[in-house]
Design an enzyme around this catalytic site. Structure first.
Site, PDB file in Angstrom:
ATOM      1  N   VAL A 165       0.844  -1.241  -0.086  1.00  0.00           N
ATOM      2  CA  VAL A 165      -0.142   0.153   0.070  1.00  0.00           C
ATOM      3  C   VAL A 165       0.804   1.178  -0.053  1.00  0.00           C
ATOM      4  O   VAL A 165       0.645   2.105  -0.704  1.00  0.00           O
ATOM      5  CB  VAL A 165      -0.993  -0.083   1.179  1.00  0.00           C
ATOM      6  CG1 VAL A 165      -1.688   1.254   1.205  1.00  0.00           C
ATOM      7  CG2 VAL A 165      -1.826  -1.017   0.955  1.00  0.00           C
ATOM      8  N   CYS A 166       1.780   1.396   0.726  1.00  0.00           N
ATOM      9  CA  CYS A 166       2.671   2.323   0.936  1.00  0.00           C
ATOM     10  C   CYS A 166       3.563   2.652  -0.644  1.00  0.00           C
ATOM     11  O   CYS A 166       3.869   3.823  -0.776  1.00  0.00           O
ATOM     12  CB  CYS A 166       3.787   2.357   2.218  1.00  0.00           C
ATOM     13  SG  CYS A 166       2.848   2.223   3.707  1.00  0.00           S
ATOM     14  N   THR A 167       3.760   1.579  -1.161  1.00  0.00           N
ATOM     15  CA  THR A 167       4.673   1.679  -2.396  1.00  0.00           C
ATOM     16  C   THR A 167       3.611   2.640  -3.463  1.00  0.00           C
ATOM     17  O   THR A 167       3.893   3.507  -4.138  1.00  0.00           O
ATOM     18  CB  THR A 167       4.866   0.303  -2.971  1.00  0.00           C
ATOM     19  OG1 THR A 167       5.860  -0.288  -2.134  1.00  0.00           O
ATOM     20  CG2 THR A 167       5.342   0.595  -4.662  1.00  0.00           C
TER      21      THR A 167
END
Length: 213
Positions: free
Chosen positions: A44-46
């Site tokens: 998700v952070c990517t």
């Protein structure tokens, strides 16, 4: 330490993907967005970091600098950035803080023990040019952040800092705004809001966005 709205954002010096960084020097007279990530190479952070890179022109237009944080080291950050650039078809153009010692995470209350005792939660802080905290949003790990909402809040904060107005629910650029209830004098209303206003109720007065022609 618990960080609340209106607090002075803590300064710090820490290693980052762009070298040693002192936070206040990095921000200068700009607005800032500091957002935390539980670890490198998280899916998700990517997507979030890639989307933030794509918003660079929007941030620059608003005088905003973005800076991310993860608890892994600089070498890991560099590898992750390469993955982000490849998979999100962009170029990460802002620093990612290497917070292995959790110093910055502790200063900004990014570790919530009931969620995890070792990694940061996914929080986002907006800081104004006076280094005051203006917004804090914390997301669950399963939900990606809405950066369109972050831009909307920045627009609202910058508008309401300069005019005696507030922005109503779901407000977007160019829509009517609310006159603050403290202004009651009719002469002042005419002077401040030459476009006029609509009194839905004595306490609910709508006027065209004052900085739009």
């Amino acid at each position: 330490m618990t960080l609340r709205l209106g607090d002075t954002a803590p300064d710090f010096e820490q290693e980052s993907s762009q070298g040693t960084l002192r936070f206040y020097d990095f921000l200068g007279d700009n607005w800032g967005i500091l957002f935390s990530h539980p670890a490198d190479y998280t899916p998700v952070c990517t997507t979030e970091l890639g989307y933030t890179a794509k918003l660079q022109d929007e941030f620059t237009r608003r005088g905003v600098k973005a800076i991310a944080l993860s608890v892994d080291d600089v070498e890991s950050h560099q590898g992750w950035i390469s993955d982000i650039n490849e998979t999100q078809h962009t170029t990460v153009n802002f620093p990612i803080i290497a917070d292995q010692n959790r110093k910055v995470s502790t200063l900004y209350d990014f570790i919530h023990p009931n969620a995890s005792e070792t990694v940061t939660v996914r929080s986002l802080v907006i800081i104004d040019p006076h280094k005051k905290v203006r917004l804090i949003i914390t997301y669950p790990a399963s939900t990606g952040r809405n950066f369109n909402e972050v831009l909307r809040v920045i627009d609202s904060l910058q508008l309401t800092d300069n005019y005696k107005v507030a922005t109503p629910a779901n407000w977007e650029q160019g829509q009517d705004v609310v006159i603050v209830p403290s202004i009651k004098d009719e002469a002042e209303l005419k002077q401040r809001f030459p476009k006029g206003y609509t009194a839905v109720k004595p306490y609910l007065r709508l006027t065209p966005q004052p900085d739009k022609t």
